[in-house]
Scaffold this active site. Structure first.
Site, PDB file in Angstrom:
ATOM      1  N   LYS A 241       2.691   2.779   8.308  1.00  0.00           N
ATOM      2  CA  LYS A 241       2.758   2.473   9.935  1.00  0.00           C
ATOM      3  C   LYS A 241       3.127   3.737  10.598  1.00  0.00           C
ATOM      4  CE  LYS A 241       1.890  -2.024   9.807  1.00  0.00           C
ATOM      5  NZ  LYS A 241       0.951  -2.791  10.601  1.00  0.00           N
TER       6      LYS A 241
ATOM      7  N   LYS B  14      -7.927 -10.662   9.955  1.00  0.00           N
ATOM      8  CA  LYS B  14      -6.411 -11.310   9.724  1.00  0.00           C
ATOM      9  C   LYS B  14      -6.803 -12.722   9.855  1.00  0.00           C
ATOM     10  CE  LYS B  14      -2.603  -8.243  10.915  1.00  0.00           C
ATOM     11  NZ  LYS B  14      -3.297  -6.708  10.920  1.00  0.00           N
TER      12      LYS B  14
HETATM   13 MG    MG Z   1      -3.055  -3.265  12.086  1.00  0.00          MG
END
Ligand code: MG
Length: 329
Positions: free
Chosen positions: A129, A227
């Site tokens: 990230k 997702k």
């Molecule tokens: Mg992402």
């Protein structure tokens, strides 16, 4: 159909991405009951930082019979779980094993010893990230390149396109070569994303709803991050097939019940679509303090092992939770 919920809190061990602060996170498990003993469970874990409405508002919507992306997916996954439980089947009966990426949210952990351990365990990809401290992140990538692992970068669309471009230009060629894809490099903008494709493959995740799907001649990205917690999976897969894109299924960094649902979808898609599916990103519950659910989960290298029970597992734990029935208005 009867719907009940059971609230929970997850406590992150460190800030999780460029938009989160590291404070505790609220969500709720949902239980649906239909007809003769048909019971299914799913997770509802809003990320207000990423544009979802808060948990109290989600519950209000449920009560008022209104839907949100999260509610729609949660109920659809709970149905899937109910069907499997009723047939005494597990998500493991429905798909093929999928490898997960190794997610690093805290750069302090990125040490050569950890990297050789990850490699030794059988992981092929590491996901970072990024977007919080580009100087440190660039240094971390130089450490990472020594390990023979593919790299996924996720900016969560928090950085400007020109900043991402300058960042990528500053990276040595050997680092760029190792990048499997860059997720949401900046806010979706067709030309900007297309020009970033000259550095590495681009993946769309939280910018998915910003893409003008109907108008696109060819998408300025190569991968769709699916997702199941908030995205209609069949629709996303149809888009992958139409545009010849790859797909990677990830959790919503949610409760272990949400994690196992994402894994179940990933395994089923792997069985149906084979090499179109890239490694998943479902191994995320280690980012939080352990709870009674995560204690029942274990890894074998990059594979999440079966959790005892039917559907997504956790039968006894789910049965023993306090449930509040939603009185539909
Ligand atoms: Mg992402």
């Amino acid at each position: 159909m009867k719907i009940s919920y059971s609230p929970y809190t997850l406590i992150p061990l460190a800030p999780l991405n460029a938009v989160s602060t590291g404070t505790s996170r609220q969500g709720a498990l949902l239980k649906i009951e239909e007809g003769e003993g048909l019971i299914g469970y799913a997770d509802l874990h809003p990320w207000v930082e990423l544009g979802d409405v808060s948990l109290p508002e989600q519950l209000e919507c449920l009560q008022a019979g209104r839907s949100t992306e999260l509610i729609e997916q949660s109920i659809s996954l709970a149905h899937r779980d109910a069907q499997l439980r009723c047939q005494k089947k597990s998500i493991y009966d429905e798909g093929e094993p999928v490898r997960n990426n190794f997610l690093i949210s805290d750069l302090n952990l990125l040490q050569p010893a950890l990297l050789s351990e990850i490699k030794h365990q059988g992981f092929a990809t590491v996901k970072l990230k990024v977007g919080r401290d580009l100087v440190r992140e660039s240094e971390a990538l130089r450490v990472l390149v020594s390990a023979d692992l593919k790299i996924r970068l996720d900016f969560n669309a928090t950085v400007r396109a020109d900043t991402v471009t300058a960042f990528l230009k500053s990276l040595p060629e050997e680092v760029l070569h190792k990048i499997e894809y860059i997720e949401d490099p900046c806010v979706f903008e067709e030309q900007a994303w297309r020009s970033l494709q000259s550095f590495a493959k681009i993946a769309v995740d939280n910018q998915y709803d910003q893409v003008p799907w109907e108008k696109l001649k060819s998408p300025p990205f190569d991968v769709i991050v699916i997702k199941p917690a908030k995205m209609n999976v069949d629709k996303a897969m149809a888009r992958c097939l139409k545009w010849n894109l790859h797909a990677a299924v990830t959790s919503y960094m949610d409760h272990p019940v949400g994690v196992m649902h994402a894994l179940g979808v990933a395994m089923e898609l792997k069985k149906r679509h084979g090499s179109l599916m890239l490694d998943s990103g479902c191994w995320t519950h280690h980012l939080y303090q352990e709870n009674i659910f995560s204690q029942h989960m274990s890894l074998q290298g990059p594979f999440i092992l079966k959790v005892q029970g039917t559907g997504v597992g956790f039968d006894e734990l789910l049965g023993a939770l306090p449930w509040h029935q939603i009185k539909m208005s």
